[in-house]
Write a protein that holds these residues in place. Structure first.
Motif, PDB file in Angstrom:
ATOM      1  N   GLY A 174       0.784  -1.227   0.000  1.00 57.90           N
ATOM      2  CA  GLY A 174       0.000   0.000   0.000  1.00 57.90           C
ATOM      3  C   GLY A 174       0.810   1.268   0.000  1.00 57.90           C
TER       4      GLY A 174
ATOM      5  N   GLU B 275      -0.369   4.428  -1.929  1.00 56.73           N
ATOM      6  CA  GLU B 275      -1.541   5.183  -1.487  1.00 56.73           C
ATOM      7  C   GLU B 275      -1.154   6.154  -0.379  1.00 56.73           C
ATOM      8  OE1 GLU B 275      -5.087   2.999  -0.595  1.00 56.73           O
ATOM      9  OE2 GLU B 275      -4.461   1.269  -1.786  1.00 56.73           O
TER      10      GLU B 275
ATOM     11  N   SER C 155      -1.202   7.254   3.031  1.00 61.95           N
ATOM     12  CA  SER C 155      -1.480   6.479   4.236  1.00 61.95           C
ATOM     13  C   SER C 155      -0.412   6.754   5.281  1.00 61.95           C
ATOM     14  CB  SER C 155      -1.528   4.979   3.912  1.00 61.95           C
ATOM     15  OG  SER C 155      -0.322   4.565   3.272  1.00 61.95           O
TER      16      SER C 155
ATOM     17  N   ASN D 253      -9.684   2.585   7.853  1.00 60.14           N
ATOM     18  CA  ASN D 253      -9.384   1.421   7.017  1.00 60.14           C
ATOM     19  C   ASN D 253      -7.903   1.046   7.110  1.00 60.14           C
ATOM     20  OD1 ASN D 253     -11.969   1.073   6.090  1.00 60.14           O
ATOM     21  ND2 ASN D 253     -11.660   2.276   4.231  1.00 60.14           N
TER      22      ASN D 253
ATOM     23  N   VAL E 294      -4.911  -0.446   5.167  1.00 59.06           N
ATOM     24  CA  VAL E 294      -4.490  -0.667   3.785  1.00 59.06           C
ATOM     25  C   VAL E 294      -3.730  -1.979   3.652  1.00 59.06           C
ATOM     26  CG1 VAL E 294      -3.116   0.236   1.865  1.00 59.06           C
ATOM     27  CG2 VAL E 294      -4.403   1.804   3.338  1.00 59.06           C
ATOM     28  N   SER E 295      -2.835  -2.251   4.594  1.00 60.28           N
ATOM     29  CA  SER E 295      -2.056  -3.496   4.559  1.00 60.28           C
ATOM     30  C   SER E 295      -1.554  -3.834   5.954  1.00 60.28           C
ATOM     31  CB  SER E 295      -0.879  -3.392   3.585  1.00 60.28           C
ATOM     32  OG  SER E 295       0.087  -2.467   4.071  1.00 60.28           O
TER      33      SER E 295
ATOM     34  N   LYS F 205      -5.313   4.133   6.353  1.00 59.97           N
ATOM     35  CA  LYS F 205      -5.744   5.185   5.436  1.00 59.97           C
ATOM     36  C   LYS F 205      -6.166   6.430   6.210  1.00 59.97           C
ATOM     37  CE  LYS F 205      -7.660   5.132   0.817  1.00 59.97           C
ATOM     38  NZ  LYS F 205      -8.421   4.344  -0.161  1.00 59.97           N
TER      39      LYS F 205
END
Length: 215
Positions: free
Chosen positions: A132, A135, A137, A164, A166-167, A186
């Motif tokens: 991720g 993105e 984050s 959320n 992301v990973s 996120k």
């Protein structure tokens, strides 16, 4: 993740009797680093890298008569036999092949025919996607005991903040009794989550666990 989800199906190939010059032109036209050499049945015979072609090509400082080398067949410089993989292999496992064999391209073969290729660049891009990092984050590293149930306990803090994830990655720690959970979430303001993790008694490796001095 399976290789078939990652592999490039738009393969650039050449027959073994193609010339080094043809390979050179394909490498430059398609901006690629490897060409798989196949027979009429698409069976893999060898592989040629841009370095192989460059090493076999004459220097521009040489006499023009030396350029006949470019008319030699590509099979004279290809690497053979070739390490191949299957579409149903796991991406995590072929990553080790790239590392262990120090290669940069793996043809994908099914039923004895070339069906795709995977390069180290493909692997690197997939790693970026999986972690991720492409993105917007924030990263949080949490040190936890190496015991069952730690992941859902820590993740519940993120759920409470309606953020959320992301990973999630799991790394070994220098002390085998602990693991490192690496969350990419996120949000660009992770401080409320970080504070709650600290209040719950977790040790954060990033951001570090040193609290700001009280004023």
């Amino acid at each position: 993740m399976l290789v078939e989800e990652l592999m490039n199906r738009n393969m650039i190939t050449l027959p073994p009797k193609a010339t080094i010059n043809e390979a050179l032109q394909l490498l430059e036209k398609h901006k690629i680093r490897h060409i798989t050499i196949v027979d009429e049945a698409m069976q893999v015979l060898g592989i040629v890298s841009d370095r192989d072609v460059r090493d076999a090509s004459p220097s521009t400082f040489l006499d023009t008569s030396d350029f006949h080398i470019l008319n030699k067949e590509i099979q004279t410089i290809m690497t053979s036999p070739v390490i191949t993989i299957h579409p149903m292999d796991f991406v995590e496992e072929i990553a080790y092949i790239f590392y262990d064999k120090e290669i940069a391209c793996l043809p994908v073969v099914s039923q004895n025919k070339l069906v795709g290729v995977v390069t180290e660049k493909d692997m690197l891009y997939k790693l970026i996607q999986l972690t991720g990092t492409h993105e917007q984050s924030s990263l949080i590293e949490v040190k936890v005991p190496d015991l069952p149930g730690q992941l859902p306990k820590v993740a519940s803090v993120f759920v409470n903040h309606n953020v959320n994830i992301v990973s999630v990655l799991l790394y070994p720690y220098k002390d085998p009794d602990y693991k490192i959970l690496v969350f990419r979430v996120k949000t660009l303001n992770p401080m409320p989550i970080i504070n709650d993790l600290r209040d719950a008694g977790y040790t954060l490796l990033w951001p570090n666990n040193i609290m700001e001095p009280k004023k």
